[in-house]
Design a protein around this motif. Sequence first.
Motif, PDB file in Angstrom:
ATOM      1  N   SER A  65       0.831  -1.211   0.000  1.00 45.68           N
ATOM      2  CA  SER A  65       0.000   0.000   0.000  1.00 45.68           C
ATOM      3  C   SER A  65       0.861   1.256   0.000  1.00 45.68           C
ATOM      4  CB  SER A  65      -0.926  -0.003   1.218  1.00 45.68           C
ATOM      5  OG  SER A  65      -1.731  -1.154   1.244  1.00 45.68           O
ATOM      6  N   LEU A  66       1.925   1.253   0.804  1.00 48.19           N
ATOM      7  CA  LEU A  66       2.801   2.416   0.880  1.00 48.19           C
ATOM      8  C   LEU A  66       3.596   2.622  -0.403  1.00 48.19           C
ATOM      9  CD1 LEU A  66       3.704   4.637   2.850  1.00 48.19           C
ATOM     10  CD2 LEU A  66       5.524   3.104   3.619  1.00 48.19           C
ATOM     11  N   ALA A  67       3.776   1.554  -1.201  1.00 47.51           N
ATOM     12  CA  ALA A  67       4.532   1.662  -2.455  1.00 47.51           C
ATOM     13  C   ALA A  67       3.869   2.632  -3.426  1.00 47.51           C
ATOM     14  CB  ALA A  67       4.675   0.289  -3.098  1.00 47.51           C
ATOM     15  N   CYS A  68       2.551   2.771  -3.371  1.00 42.88           N
ATOM     16  CA  CYS A  68       1.860   3.720  -4.255  1.00 42.88           C
ATOM     17  C   CYS A  68       2.340   5.145  -3.997  1.00 42.88           C
ATOM     18  CB  CYS A  68       0.347   3.623  -4.043  1.00 42.88           C
ATOM     19  SG  CYS A  68      -0.363   2.012  -4.425  1.00 42.88           S
ATOM     20  N   LEU A  69       2.434   5.527  -2.726  1.00 39.89           N
ATOM     21  CA  LEU A  69       2.873   6.881  -2.383  1.00 39.89           C
ATOM     22  C   LEU A  69       4.355   7.080  -2.717  1.00 39.89           C
ATOM     23  CD1 LEU A  69       1.747   9.482  -1.128  1.00 39.89           C
ATOM     24  CD2 LEU A  69       2.541   8.669   1.086  1.00 39.89           C
ATOM     25  N   ILE A  70       5.164   6.054  -2.507  1.00 43.18           N
ATOM     26  CA  ILE A  70       6.595   6.171  -2.815  1.00 43.18           C
ATOM     27  C   ILE A  70       6.803   6.335  -4.314  1.00 43.18           C
ATOM     28  CG2 ILE A  70       8.787   4.921  -2.775  1.00 43.18           C
ATOM     29  CD1 ILE A  70       7.928   3.682  -0.146  1.00 43.18           C
ATOM     30  N   PHE A  71       6.047   5.593  -5.115  1.00 46.49           N
ATOM     31  CA  PHE A  71       6.193   5.692  -6.570  1.00 46.49           C
ATOM     32  C   PHE A  71       5.718   7.048  -7.091  1.00 46.49           C
ATOM     33  CE2 PHE A  71       6.286   0.877  -7.220  1.00 46.49           C
ATOM     34  CZ  PHE A  71       7.658   0.903  -7.403  1.00 46.49           C
ATOM     35  N   LEU A  72       4.797   7.691  -6.386  1.00 48.10           N
ATOM     36  CA  LEU A  72       4.422   9.049  -6.783  1.00 48.10           C
ATOM     37  C   LEU A  72       5.604  10.001  -6.618  1.00 48.10           C
ATOM     38  CD1 LEU A  72       2.341  11.251  -7.541  1.00 48.10           C
ATOM     39  CD2 LEU A  72       1.846  11.455  -5.102  1.00 48.10           C
ATOM     40  N   PHE A  73       6.320   9.887  -5.483  1.00 57.20           N
ATOM     41  CA  PHE A  73       7.454  10.762  -5.237  1.00 57.20           C
ATOM     42  C   PHE A  73       8.665  10.398  -6.103  1.00 57.20           C
ATOM     43  CE2 PHE A  73       5.064  11.573  -1.353  1.00 57.20           C
ATOM     44  CZ  PHE A  73       5.211  12.945  -1.240  1.00 57.20           C
ATOM     45  N   ILE A  74       8.607   9.250  -6.764  1.00 53.78           N
ATOM     46  CA  ILE A  74       9.650   8.911  -7.745  1.00 53.78           C
ATOM     47  C   ILE A  74       9.227   9.354  -9.137  1.00 53.78           C
ATOM     48  CG2 ILE A  74      10.861   7.006  -8.878  1.00 53.78           C
ATOM     49  CD1 ILE A  74      10.847   5.512  -6.257  1.00 53.78           C
ATOM     50  N   GLY A  75       7.987   9.037  -9.523  1.00 52.73           N
ATOM     51  CA  GLY A  75       7.536   9.301 -10.880  1.00 52.73           C
ATOM     52  C   GLY A  75       7.325  10.763 -11.191  1.00 52.73           C
ATOM     53  N   ALA A  76       6.714  11.518 -10.258  1.00 51.20           N
ATOM     54  CA  ALA A  76       6.419  12.920 -10.533  1.00 51.20           C
ATOM     55  C   ALA A  76       7.693  13.756 -10.733  1.00 51.20           C
ATOM     56  CB  ALA A  76       5.548  13.496  -9.407  1.00 51.20           C
ATOM     57  N   PRO A  77       8.656  13.756  -9.809  1.00 54.85           N
ATOM     58  CA  PRO A  77       9.876  14.536 -10.054  1.00 54.85           C
ATOM     59  C   PRO A  77      10.701  14.001 -11.219  1.00 54.85           C
ATOM     60  CG  PRO A  77      10.114  13.223  -8.065  1.00 54.85           C
ATOM     61  CD  PRO A  77       8.689  13.122  -8.480  1.00 54.85           C
ATOM     62  N   LEU A  78      10.672  12.695 -11.431  1.00 54.24           N
ATOM     63  CA  LEU A  78      11.426  12.127 -12.546  1.00 54.24           C
ATOM     64  C   LEU A  78      10.830  12.583 -13.875  1.00 54.24           C
ATOM     65  CD1 LEU A  78      13.894  10.324 -12.694  1.00 54.24           C
ATOM     66  CD2 LEU A  78      12.393   8.358 -12.959  1.00 54.24           C
ATOM     67  N   GLY A  79       9.505  12.657 -13.957  1.00 56.64           N
ATOM     68  CA  GLY A  79       8.878  13.177 -15.166  1.00 56.64           C
ATOM     69  C   GLY A  79       9.199  14.646 -15.392  1.00 56.64           C
ATOM     70  N   GLY A  80       9.261  15.435 -14.276  1.00 57.29           N
ATOM     71  CA  GLY A  80       9.636  16.836 -14.416  1.00 57.29           C
ATOM     72  C   GLY A  80      11.082  17.021 -14.845  1.00 57.29           C
ATOM     73  N   ILE A  81      11.949  16.082 -14.465  1.00 56.63           N
ATOM     74  CA  ILE A  81      13.365  16.179 -14.853  1.00 56.63           C
ATOM     75  C   ILE A  81      13.562  15.735 -16.301  1.00 56.63           C
ATOM     76  CG2 ILE A  81      15.666  15.255 -14.398  1.00 56.63           C
ATOM     77  CD1 ILE A  81      14.869  15.077 -11.436  1.00 56.63           C
ATOM     78  N   ILE A  82      12.916  14.625 -16.672  1.00 61.83           N
ATOM     79  CA  ILE A  82      13.071  14.104 -18.038  1.00 61.83           C
ATOM     80  C   ILE A  82      12.382  15.010 -19.056  1.00 61.83           C
ATOM     81  CG2 ILE A  82      12.511  12.156 -19.551  1.00 61.83           C
ATOM     82  CD1 ILE A  82      12.707  10.333 -17.151  1.00 61.83           C
ATOM     83  N   ARG A  83      11.185  15.493 -18.703  1.00 63.60           N
ATOM     84  CA  ARG A  83      10.407  16.392 -19.564  1.00 63.60           C
ATOM     85  C   ARG A  83      10.080  15.754 -20.903  1.00 63.60           C
ATOM     86  NH1 ARG A  83      13.410  22.235 -18.381  1.00 63.60           N
ATOM     87  NH2 ARG A  83      13.050  22.201 -16.114  1.00 63.60           N
TER      88      ARG A  83
END
Length: 634
Positions: A381-399
């Motif tokens: 269950s906690l993995a969902c929140l962790i993946f948000l904090f990985i995916g969102a900034p990573l998408g902003g960096i990769i663009r």
Amino acid sequence: MLRIKKLDIFILKSFCLLFAGTFFICLFIFMMQFLWKYVDEMVGKGLEMTVLGQFFFYSALTLVPASLPLAVLLAALITFGNFGERFELLAMKAAGISLARIMRPLIVFITFICCVSFYFQNVIGPKAQTKLWTLLISMKQKSPELDIPEGVFYDEIDGYNLYVKKKDRDTGMLYDVLIYNFEKGFENAQIIKSDSGRLEMTADKQHLYLHLYNGEQFENLKSQNMSQKNVPYRRETFREKHAIIEFDSDFNMADEGIMSGQSNSKDMRMLQAGIDSMTVRNDSIGRAYYKEVMANTYSVSTSSLSKADTLKIQEANLAYYDVDSLYASKTLAEKQTIVNAAINRAQSVGSDWSFKSFNISSTDTSLRRHMTAWHEKLTLSLACLIFLFIGAPLGGIIRKGGLGMPVVVSVVIFIIYYIINNTGYKMARDGKWIVWMGMWTSTAVLAPLGAFLTYKSNNDSVVLNADAYINWFKKIVGIRSVRHLFRKEVIIHDPDYNHLPADLEALSAQCREYLEKRNLKRAPNYLNLWMSEGRDEEVEKISDRMEELVEEMANTRSVSLLMVLNNYPIIPVHAHTRPFRNYWLNLACGIVLPVGLFFYFRIWAFRLRLYKDLERIIKTNNDVVLLIEKDKNK
């Protein structure tokens, strides 16, 4: 009062649409993987559509918690990649909105998704797991659909082997039929060969009705005397023969009670109760086994001894006796009796220990499975929140939006998470690691990664910019950067050609003075290198002055002058000095000889390069002055 702003609605709408799509895609992929694992249990058994529908429905419910983290990661990457690619993320940050504020509505939404994932695992999951595994067991027990192939032996009917050379699918007739009946044993097999036949299922789907035409039957008769060499047999020729064969092809649902003791069919309250009861049971059984073993296996039997002899035996020390001489004094029959008694006692004790060990280890295995299932409901269950904090900034960096780069990155991250999580789970399940350590390993690894990426993306870091790493590598290796000056379309201020020759000559004088003062060709002193001043301000001034003149002359309209300006070197002003700014760090680097020698030869190489660069500056200054004078004369 809670106020939802338009920006929050825009972010949620952009994310939720992608999240819904990626979730069903991930769920479909996991279901195909699950189906491929159990496809052998369903193919060829004639299962009804209602049974297959239940199988897919329950498997989908059990796979929802595993699909949510990957869907969150992929949706966050695509959403923020689209924001970066369309410069919407840049506009938000330019308006003074931080990344944490942009992610705030998604954090609230994913927290709700975490609760949904936990609800599925704790409430819906156990019920779905019970239904699914009961269904799978029932499907395994169902007999296959009767479809006899041509040219091979068919052994799906218990006790029978059928061979059909040719089959007419339109009429159902079988030709050149050979049947082996092993119901009475292999030595008393019945062999039937017929020209043609037909095989039908009875209405209750419990028996097969066999019609055979124009054939023979051969059967061994059971011999009364086992030593008899000639075994009687019976041979029968028939024009038409009919037989009934037991074959239960109906689907019978197993009892759900067979899953009551499994860890995946319990919620957290039931798991905790099971963990407590098994812990108490293991402790009590372990103490009882210890007392039993110490009381029976290692105690001395005194039923046939006197009190004085008993005291002597209990106080005796085996080291005081010569066991070999005692054994040698016995007769051959007594020796055989002693050895047999010892062997029997050792085998009895070994069997007893094996049983006790198996009993304890089986309970311990079930205990670890319950504990891993308890922790898994929280970590997944906690993995969902962790993946948000990985995916969102990573998408902003990769663009990069769409289904290209985000899919590749998300799959790589999820594979890493799966490997770490599965390794920790197996280590905890097998008792090689502490259960909580194995189950929380993936969270302990990915949570700092999410915090690091969020921090870097919030500060607009170039953590994933390939050019930054390439430039750093070039700087370490010593690969020189090259100037690329081109003619400008619009020039506001032309170079001051009247003062440029004097300025260039002054720069050349600075370079000559530095070369006379510093003997750059000579190898530096190893000890003084680490204790001297780190900065070389004279080279910094020469480099800054050269860059100012180059920037001024880059406004020229002369293509030939631009070509000459490209000959000016780019000077690494710190490469020929100590590697670090801290004095003690440089001193430690010099003491550690392998590291010190590497930097020593690197600094020496850059000193030689600096010598050539200064000479090149002097030569290029002369070329520029001659070119300016030539243009003036024209």
